[in-house]
Design an enzyme around this catalytic site. Structure first.
Site, PDB file in Angstrom:
ATOM      1  N   GLY A  71       0.843  -1.198   0.000  1.00  0.00           N
ATOM      2  CA  GLY A  71       0.000   0.000   0.000  1.00  0.00           C
ATOM      3  C   GLY A  71       0.877   1.247   0.000  1.00  0.00           C
ATOM      4  O   GLY A  71       0.582   2.236  -0.667  1.00  0.00           O
ATOM      5  N   THR A  72       1.955   1.191   0.748  1.00  0.00           N
ATOM      6  CA  THR A  72       2.885   2.324   0.815  1.00  0.00           C
ATOM      7  C   THR A  72       3.396   2.670  -0.576  1.00  0.00           C
ATOM      8  O   THR A  72       3.409   3.838  -0.982  1.00  0.00           O
ATOM      9  CB  THR A  72       4.069   1.959   1.740  1.00  0.00           C
ATOM     10  OG1 THR A  72       3.552   1.732   3.051  1.00  0.00           O
ATOM     11  CG2 THR A  72       5.128   3.044   1.779  1.00  0.00           C
ATOM     12  N   ASN A 151      -6.902   4.401   9.885  1.00  0.00           N
ATOM     13  CA  ASN A 151      -6.349   3.173  10.471  1.00  0.00           C
ATOM     14  C   ASN A 151      -6.361   3.160  11.991  1.00  0.00           C
ATOM     15  O   ASN A 151      -6.379   2.106  12.606  1.00  0.00           O
ATOM     16  CB  ASN A 151      -4.924   2.940   9.962  1.00  0.00           C
ATOM     17  CG  ASN A 151      -4.065   4.182   9.982  1.00  0.00           C
ATOM     18  OD1 ASN A 151      -4.421   5.216   9.407  1.00  0.00           O
ATOM     19  ND2 ASN A 151      -2.947   4.108  10.672  1.00  0.00           N
ATOM     20  N   GLN A 179      -7.499   0.458   4.635  1.00  0.00           N
ATOM     21  CA  GLN A 179      -8.211  -0.101   5.790  1.00  0.00           C
ATOM     22  C   GLN A 179      -9.677  -0.397   5.489  1.00  0.00           C
ATOM     23  O   GLN A 179     -10.314  -1.153   6.219  1.00  0.00           O
ATOM     24  CB  GLN A 179      -8.130   0.856   6.988  1.00  0.00           C
ATOM     25  CG  GLN A 179      -6.747   1.011   7.569  1.00  0.00           C
ATOM     26  CD  GLN A 179      -6.234  -0.245   8.281  1.00  0.00           C
ATOM     27  OE1 GLN A 179      -6.971  -1.190   8.542  1.00  0.00           O
ATOM     28  NE2 GLN A 179      -4.947  -0.252   8.579  1.00  0.00           N
ATOM     29  N   SER A 199      -4.101  -2.593  -0.180  1.00  0.00           N
ATOM     30  CA  SER A 199      -3.001  -3.410   0.338  1.00  0.00           C
ATOM     31  C   SER A 199      -3.521  -4.815   0.614  1.00  0.00           C
ATOM     32  O   SER A 199      -4.559  -4.976   1.263  1.00  0.00           O
ATOM     33  CB  SER A 199      -2.447  -2.788   1.620  1.00  0.00           C
ATOM     34  OG  SER A 199      -1.498  -3.646   2.199  1.00  0.00           O
ATOM     35  N   ALA A 200      -2.790  -5.824   0.135  1.00  0.00           N
ATOM     36  CA  ALA A 200      -3.276  -7.214   0.228  1.00  0.00           C
ATOM     37  C   ALA A 200      -3.374  -7.713   1.667  1.00  0.00           C
ATOM     38  O   ALA A 200      -4.317  -8.417   2.026  1.00  0.00           O
ATOM     39  CB  ALA A 200      -2.341  -8.130  -0.567  1.00  0.00           C
ATOM     40  N   HIS A 201      -2.399  -7.342   2.501  1.00  0.00           N
ATOM     41  CA  HIS A 201      -2.325  -8.023   3.802  1.00  0.00           C
ATOM     42  C   HIS A 201      -3.395  -7.577   4.800  1.00  0.00           C
ATOM     43  O   HIS A 201      -3.572  -8.203   5.837  1.00  0.00           O
ATOM     44  CB  HIS A 201      -0.916  -7.921   4.399  1.00  0.00           C
ATOM     45  CG  HIS A 201      -0.510  -6.576   4.907  1.00  0.00           C
ATOM     46  ND1 HIS A 201      -0.473  -6.300   6.255  1.00  0.00           N
ATOM     47  CD2 HIS A 201      -0.089  -5.456   4.280  1.00  0.00           C
ATOM     48  CE1 HIS A 201      -0.036  -5.047   6.409  1.00  0.00           C
ATOM     49  NE2 HIS A 201       0.203  -4.522   5.238  1.00  0.00           N
ATOM     50  N   THR A 239      10.114  -7.898 -12.294  1.00  0.00           N
ATOM     51  CA  THR A 239       9.306  -9.104 -12.479  1.00  0.00           C
ATOM     52  C   THR A 239       8.244  -9.172 -11.386  1.00  0.00           C
ATOM     53  O   THR A 239       8.545  -8.968 -10.211  1.00  0.00           O
ATOM     54  CB  THR A 239      10.207 -10.360 -12.446  1.00  0.00           C
ATOM     55  OG1 THR A 239      11.139 -10.231 -13.513  1.00  0.00           O
ATOM     56  CG2 THR A 239       9.397 -11.638 -12.609  1.00  0.00           C
ATOM     57  N   CYS A 327       4.325   1.055  14.249  1.00  0.00           N
ATOM     58  CA  CYS A 327       5.421   1.550  13.418  1.00  0.00           C
ATOM     59  C   CYS A 327       6.572   0.566  13.482  1.00  0.00           C
ATOM     60  O   CYS A 327       6.791  -0.081  14.485  1.00  0.00           O
ATOM     61  CB  CYS A 327       5.827   2.971  13.794  1.00  0.00           C
ATOM     62  SG  CYS A 327       6.038   3.224  15.539  1.00  0.00           S
TER      63      CYS A 327
HETATM   64  N1  PLP Z   1      -2.501   3.288   4.314  1.00  0.00           N
HETATM   65  C1  PLP Z   1      -3.121   2.960   5.452  1.00  0.00           C
HETATM   66  C2  PLP Z   1      -4.361   3.688   5.851  1.00  0.00           C
HETATM   67  C3  PLP Z   1      -2.617   1.949   6.266  1.00  0.00           C
HETATM   68  O1  PLP Z   1      -3.233   1.650   7.406  1.00  0.00           O
HETATM   69  C4  PLP Z   1      -1.433   1.281   5.864  1.00  0.00           C
HETATM   70  C5  PLP Z   1      -0.824   0.241   6.704  1.00  0.00           C
HETATM   71  O2  PLP Z   1      -1.106   0.127   7.877  1.00  0.00           O
HETATM   72  C6  PLP Z   1      -0.838   1.649   4.645  1.00  0.00           C
HETATM   73  C7  PLP Z   1      -1.394   2.659   3.901  1.00  0.00           C
HETATM   74  C8  PLP Z   1       0.407   0.992   4.155  1.00  0.00           C
HETATM   75  O3  PLP Z   1       0.149  -0.289   3.616  1.00  0.00           O
HETATM   76  P1  PLP Z   1       1.311  -1.370   3.525  1.00  0.00           P
HETATM   77  O4  PLP Z   1       1.466  -1.964   4.877  1.00  0.00           O
HETATM   78  O5  PLP Z   1       0.831  -2.362   2.514  1.00  0.00           O
HETATM   79  O6  PLP Z   1       2.522  -0.649   3.063  1.00  0.00           O
END
Ligand code: PLP
Length: 387
Positions: A71-72, A151, A179, A199-201, A239, A327
């Site tokens: 997601g980042t 979050n 989220q 974000s997948a996880h 890849t 964090c």
């Molecule tokens: N954006 C939000 C609102 C999140 O809560 C998070 C992760 O906690 C992220 C982005 C980042 O996602 P990732 O952990 O896949 O980098």
């Protein structure tokens, strides 16, 4: 390990069974998705099937999904002044964001620091739409980044209203739905998002996979994040993480089928948890309670409580919760989200987040409340507050 109660789903969710199976199957496929032979085509099929599954979750076209490593990274890909539309080729002249965005947005992506401006939030945790209107009107071509759900508090933002304001003034809207996706309705068109991060996880895929989804081909990302072999339509070379992407697709498909029923179930567990929490300690404060929130999230505090100590005390009782935002350094920073909501420093220090998911049960809520009963009575004795 003794029985554990995992209530930190906003940090990460367990791998869904379907995602684990898809991951294992994809690991057994030898080909590189860019190769033209049968092995390569088999890997390509896995990636493209996942693209369809992820697109379906947010009602987008598969061709508008760009896979990333997180997601980042999707936020980094989105937050660039170079984004173009068919009608506007000039660079975006400002990045506006709510004061409560995740740190991956707060860092400003690929905008220089002096081009980034905050939009305040109300005390209930929702973005101030009047302030947003003033800011977009002032800048006329900004990129605005507004999360769908926070979050820490779980507060759901008025994204569709914000989209109307942003578009009315010539801006573009990026929505961080990390989220929210898989927990509440997340239809890209209904939200009015031009770009949307996943974000997948957080939905039961593997850690280390994400996606940026665009509204249509009218949105041209224009500024590749990683240059190289041209993967992901040239925007993110390297890849593909075929197994991670396949698992993401399977998790998205499962979440797509289940989120509505799961939202009702989680909300009822969450309500029970909050009622129990406040019955044990009437002086406990639940943040964002006046606004619409994710069905799975409770962020609370109590006078005299220190979040780090509380998280350790819960952990010793077998309950995993978190202190505000997780964090990577393990260091607890005072929450910028609660500070932006105007919460007093005394309460801010004690903010503990409890987040539920599809494996959470009534027993988990009971175990949490039993641990809280012990902790709050110790706190009350220490601070001379009647429990
Ligand atoms: N954006 C939000 C609102 C999140 O809560 C998070 C992760 O906690 C992220 C982005 C980042 O996602 P990732 O952990 O896949 O980098």
């Amino acid at each position: 390990m003794a029985h554990r109660t995992y209530l930190d789903w906003n940090a990460t969710a367990p791998l869904r069974l379907q995602a684990g199976e898809a991951h294992a199957e994809a690991c057994a496929v030898t080909g590189n998705p860019s190769s033209v032979h049968a092995e390569g085509r088999a890997a390509r099929r896995l990636v493209e099937r996942a693209r369809e599954q992820v697109a379906a979750l947010v009602a987008a076209r598969p061709a508008d999904v760009f896979f990333t490593s997180s997601g980042t990274e999707a936020n980094m890909l989105a937050l660039s002044a170079a984004i173009e539309t068919a009608g506007e080729k000039r660079p975006r002249n400002r990045l506006l964001m709510s004061a409560i965005e995740h740190s991956s947005v707060r860092s400003g992506g690929r905008f220089s620091r002096d081009m980034v401006e905050d939009v305040p939030v109300h005390s209930d945790g929702r973005v101030n739409l009047a302030a947003l209107k003033d800011a977009v009107t002032k800048w006329s071509r900004p990129l605005v980044s507004l999360m769908l759900a926070n979050n820490e508090t779980g507060v759901v933002q008025p994204v569709a209203e914000a989209a109307a304001i942003v578009h009315g003034a010539g801006g573009l809207l990026h929505v961080d739905a990390v989220q929210a996706a898989g927990r509440i309705a997340c239809d890209l068109g209904a939200l009015g998002a031009d770009l949307l991060t996943l974000s997948a996880h957080k939905m039961g895929g593997a850690k280390g996979t994400g996606a940026l989804v665009r509204r249509s081909e009218d949105i041209h990302l224009a500024d590749p994040l990683i240059r190289g072999g041209g993967q992901e339509r040239g925007m993110r070379a390297g890849t593909e993480n075929v197994a991670g992407i396949a698992a993401f697709g399977a998790a998205a498909a499962a979440a797509h089928g289940e989120w509505a029923a799961e939202a009702t179930r989680a909300a009822s567990l969450r309500d029970e948890l909050e009622a129990g929490l406040q019955a044990i300690s009437p002086q406990a404060v639940i943040f964002g309670q006046a606004a619409m929130r994710l069905p799975n999230t409770t962020l609370f505090s109590m006078p005299g409580m220190k979040a780090e100590t509380a998280v350790i005390a819960f952990d010793l009782e077998g309950v995993a919760v978190s202190s505000g935002a997780a964090c990577s350094s393990g260091k607890v920073q005072p929450s910028h989200v609660l500070a932006a909501m105007g919460i007093s420093p005394a309460l801010l220090r004690g903010a503990v987040r409890v987040s539920l998911g599809w494996e959470s049960t009534e027993t988990d809520v009971e175990r949490f409340l039993a641990a809280w009963r012990k902790l709050s009575s110790a706190l009350s004795k220490e601070h001379g507050i009647a429990a």
